[in-house]
Design a protein around this motif. Sequence first.
Motif, PDB file in Angstrom:
ATOM      1  N   GLU A 150      -6.351  24.503 -24.927  1.00 60.36           N
ATOM      2  CA  GLU A 150      -6.856  24.275 -26.228  1.00 60.36           C
ATOM      3  C   GLU A 150      -8.394  24.981 -26.398  1.00 60.36           C
ATOM      4  N   GLY A 151      -8.491  26.210 -25.428  1.00 61.40           N
ATOM      5  CA  GLY A 151      -9.657  26.806 -25.764  1.00 61.40           C
ATOM      6  C   GLY A 151     -10.847  26.013 -25.290  1.00 61.40           C
ATOM      7  N   LYS A 152     -10.644  25.110 -24.501  1.00 66.07           N
ATOM      8  CA  LYS A 152     -11.957  24.116 -24.101  1.00 66.07           C
ATOM      9  C   LYS A 152     -12.061  24.375 -22.481  1.00 66.07           C
ATOM     10  N   LEU A 153     -13.264  23.949 -21.995  1.00 68.68           N
ATOM     11  CA  LEU A 153     -13.454  23.794 -20.567  1.00 68.68           C
ATOM     12  C   LEU A 153     -13.304  22.221 -20.043  1.00 68.68           C
ATOM     13  N   PRO A 154     -13.379  22.346 -18.840  1.00 67.11           N
ATOM     14  CA  PRO A 154     -13.203  20.654 -18.281  1.00 67.11           C
ATOM     15  C   PRO A 154     -14.243  19.566 -18.943  1.00 67.11           C
ATOM     16  N   ALA A 155     -13.716  18.620 -19.137  1.00 68.19           N
ATOM     17  CA  ALA A 155     -14.626  17.551 -19.888  1.00 68.19           C
ATOM     18  C   ALA A 155     -15.816  17.079 -19.188  1.00 68.19           C
ATOM     19  N   CYS A 156     -15.550  17.097 -17.663  1.00 69.82           N
ATOM     20  CA  CYS A 156     -16.939  16.679 -16.781  1.00 69.82           C
ATOM     21  C   CYS A 156     -18.058  17.810 -16.969  1.00 69.82           C
ATOM     22  N   ALA A 157     -17.749  18.959 -16.972  1.00 72.51           N
ATOM     23  CA  ALA A 157     -18.606  20.084 -17.143  1.00 72.51           C
ATOM     24  C   ALA A 157     -19.299  20.092 -18.403  1.00 72.51           C
ATOM     25  N   GLU A 158     -18.464  19.789 -19.497  1.00 71.31           N
ATOM     26  CA  GLU A 158     -18.930  19.837 -20.920  1.00 71.31           C
ATOM     27  C   GLU A 158     -19.638  18.757 -21.033  1.00 71.31           C
ATOM     28  N   MET A 159     -19.425  17.733 -20.585  1.00 69.01           N
ATOM     29  CA  MET A 159     -20.034  16.276 -20.795  1.00 69.01           C
ATOM     30  C   MET A 159     -21.242  15.912 -20.293  1.00 69.01           C
ATOM     31  N   CYS A 160     -21.561  17.040 -18.950  1.00 73.39           N
ATOM     32  CA  CYS A 160     -22.827  16.896 -18.055  1.00 73.39           C
ATOM     33  C   CYS A 160     -24.054  16.833 -18.737  1.00 73.39           C
ATOM     34  N   SER A 161     -24.894  15.637 -18.915  1.00 77.12           N
ATOM     35  CA  SER A 161     -26.126  15.625 -19.666  1.00 77.12           C
ATOM     36  C   SER A 161     -27.298  16.696 -18.985  1.00 77.12           C
ATOM     37  N   THR A 162     -27.320  16.981 -17.919  1.00 77.14           N
ATOM     38  CA  THR A 162     -28.273  17.677 -17.285  1.00 77.14           C
ATOM     39  C   THR A 162     -27.768  19.092 -17.057  1.00 77.14           C
ATOM     40  N   LYS A 163     -26.470  19.542 -17.327  1.00 75.77           N
ATOM     41  CA  LYS A 163     -25.913  20.565 -16.923  1.00 75.77           C
ATOM     42  C   LYS A 163     -25.968  20.845 -15.653  1.00 75.77           C
ATOM     43  N   GLY A 183       0.608  -1.117   0.009  1.00 81.62           N
ATOM     44  CA  GLY A 183      -0.155  -0.001   0.102  1.00 81.62           C
ATOM     45  C   GLY A 183       0.932   1.187   0.005  1.00 81.62           C
ATOM     46  N   LEU A 184       1.979   1.131  -0.379  1.00 75.11           N
ATOM     47  CA  LEU A 184       3.073   2.416  -0.511  1.00 75.11           C
ATOM     48  C   LEU A 184       2.179   3.596  -1.347  1.00 75.11           C
ATOM     49  N   ARG A 185       2.133   4.588  -0.754  1.00 70.98           N
ATOM     50  CA  ARG A 185       1.294   5.886  -1.549  1.00 70.98           C
ATOM     51  C   ARG A 185       2.388   6.447  -2.513  1.00 70.98           C
ATOM     52  N   GLY A 186       1.704   6.610  -3.730  1.00 70.72           N
ATOM     53  CA  GLY A 186       2.485   7.434  -4.831  1.00 70.72           C
ATOM     54  C   GLY A 186       2.202   9.177  -4.600  1.00 70.72           C
ATOM     55  N   LYS A 187       2.487   9.668  -5.498  1.00 71.27           N
ATOM     56  CA  LYS A 187       2.436  11.138  -5.423  1.00 71.27           C
ATOM     57  C   LYS A 187       0.929  11.596  -5.627  1.00 71.27           C
ATOM     58  N   MET A 188       0.719  12.772  -5.124  1.00 72.44           N
ATOM     59  CA  MET A 188      -0.754  12.982  -5.093  1.00 72.44           C
ATOM     60  C   MET A 188      -1.221  13.211  -6.463  1.00 72.44           C
ATOM     61  N   ASP A 189      -2.506  12.976  -6.548  1.00 69.29           N
ATOM     62  CA  ASP A 189      -3.264  13.314  -8.014  1.00 69.29           C
ATOM     63  C   ASP A 189      -4.525  13.805  -7.703  1.00 69.29           C
ATOM     64  N   LYS A 190      -4.987  14.922  -8.389  1.00 67.00           N
ATOM     65  CA  LYS A 190      -6.051  15.554  -8.362  1.00 67.00           C
ATOM     66  C   LYS A 190      -6.579  16.185  -9.402  1.00 67.00           C
ATOM     67  N   CYS A 191      -8.028  16.617  -9.621  1.00 71.26           N
ATOM     68  CA  CYS A 191      -8.506  17.298 -10.684  1.00 71.26           C
ATOM     69  C   CYS A 191      -7.468  18.665 -10.889  1.00 71.26           C
ATOM     70  N   THR A 192      -7.420  18.724 -12.148  1.00 71.78           N
ATOM     71  CA  THR A 192      -6.551  19.924 -12.661  1.00 71.78           C
ATOM     72  C   THR A 192      -7.213  20.923 -13.499  1.00 71.78           C
ATOM     73  N   PHE A 193      -8.801  20.814 -13.385  1.00 75.43           N
ATOM     74  CA  PHE A 193      -9.603  21.700 -14.092  1.00 75.43           C
ATOM     75  C   PHE A 193      -9.302  21.504 -15.495  1.00 75.43           C
ATOM     76  N   CYS A 194      -8.810  20.355 -16.186  1.00 71.12           N
ATOM     77  CA  CYS A 194      -8.247  19.985 -17.435  1.00 71.12           C
ATOM     78  C   CYS A 194      -7.096  21.250 -17.893  1.00 71.12           C
ATOM     79  N   ALA A 195      -6.217  21.586 -16.715  1.00 68.38           N
ATOM     80  CA  ALA A 195      -5.451  22.485 -17.140  1.00 68.38           C
ATOM     81  C   ALA A 195      -3.867  22.211 -16.959  1.00 68.38           C
TER      82      ALA A 195
END
Lengths: 202, 82
Positions: free
Chosen positions: A146-159, A112-124
């Motif tokens: 690329e002039g775009k927004l985070p994939a999660c927000a753009e993909m959200c079906s109900t906004k 269970g050795l922990r690696g380096k932290m990973d988190k949301c980057t706002f797709c940046a």
Amino acid sequence: MARMKFLCDAERCIECNGCVTACKNENEVPWGVNRRRVVTINDGVVGAEKSISVACMHCSDAPCMAVCPVDCFYKTEDGVVLHDKDLCIGCGYCFYACPFGAPQFPQAGAFGLRGKMDKCTFCAGGPEADRTEAEFRKYGRNRLAEGKLPACAEMCSTKALLGGDGDVVADIYRERVARRGTRGAEAWGWGTAYGQPPKGKS
Amino acid sequence: MSRPGLCAGLAVAFVLAGCMEVEQTAAAPKQGRYQGKPDTQPWANEPVAHERARWTKGDRGSWETQIKTRQLAQHEYMRIYQ
């Protein structure tokens, strides 16, 4: 000046996990790491069940930045909280400090050795040359470059999940709340993340 | 100095060199400041050639306009009624 923010509308989220899938796919996030996840409260209780999509909110006064012992966090000019994985020691302090449980730690070895932290980057992306293989491997895709927004927000079906410049996000949400006639208290996490002014400003 | 004495002296100097403390950093890092590599701004890149997103390289204003325009796709009332 744009300040990037997320807003999750608990009135609209239908727990489809489209945002989670979009994030996983866009950034090729490894098994065991969930940069974004959907949390449901009062599950099964008629009328009281609410779902919210949770990830790093890129707080105005980010507690992770304050507690990092190696100072590997930085905030970009457009308000996105990022970190340098070359510097991170995987201590986990940021995980304890974060009110959203955003920092994730991939298993980096046996026992269970922990690696380096990973988190949301706002797709940046991160502190590597933009839109390069090195940046993608360490931090994921750099959609803002690329002039775009985070994939999660753009993909959200109900906004339910809105992402981008805080002023525009607030305008969209304000009109939505006015039309449906609610109090606007469904913007989960907004006050916690952005209620404090940025560090160094009052 | 005799040859064994010289050899012994050199050996002692060699072994003690291992005890030397070498300065690791040129200057102590300032606590509370970001210590990692610098990052570039998203508007410092050229737009992707085959995509619709357009801004002028290095111009933050035009990049923000592009982002805000794209954000309005999340505004379903505007998408439907306009």
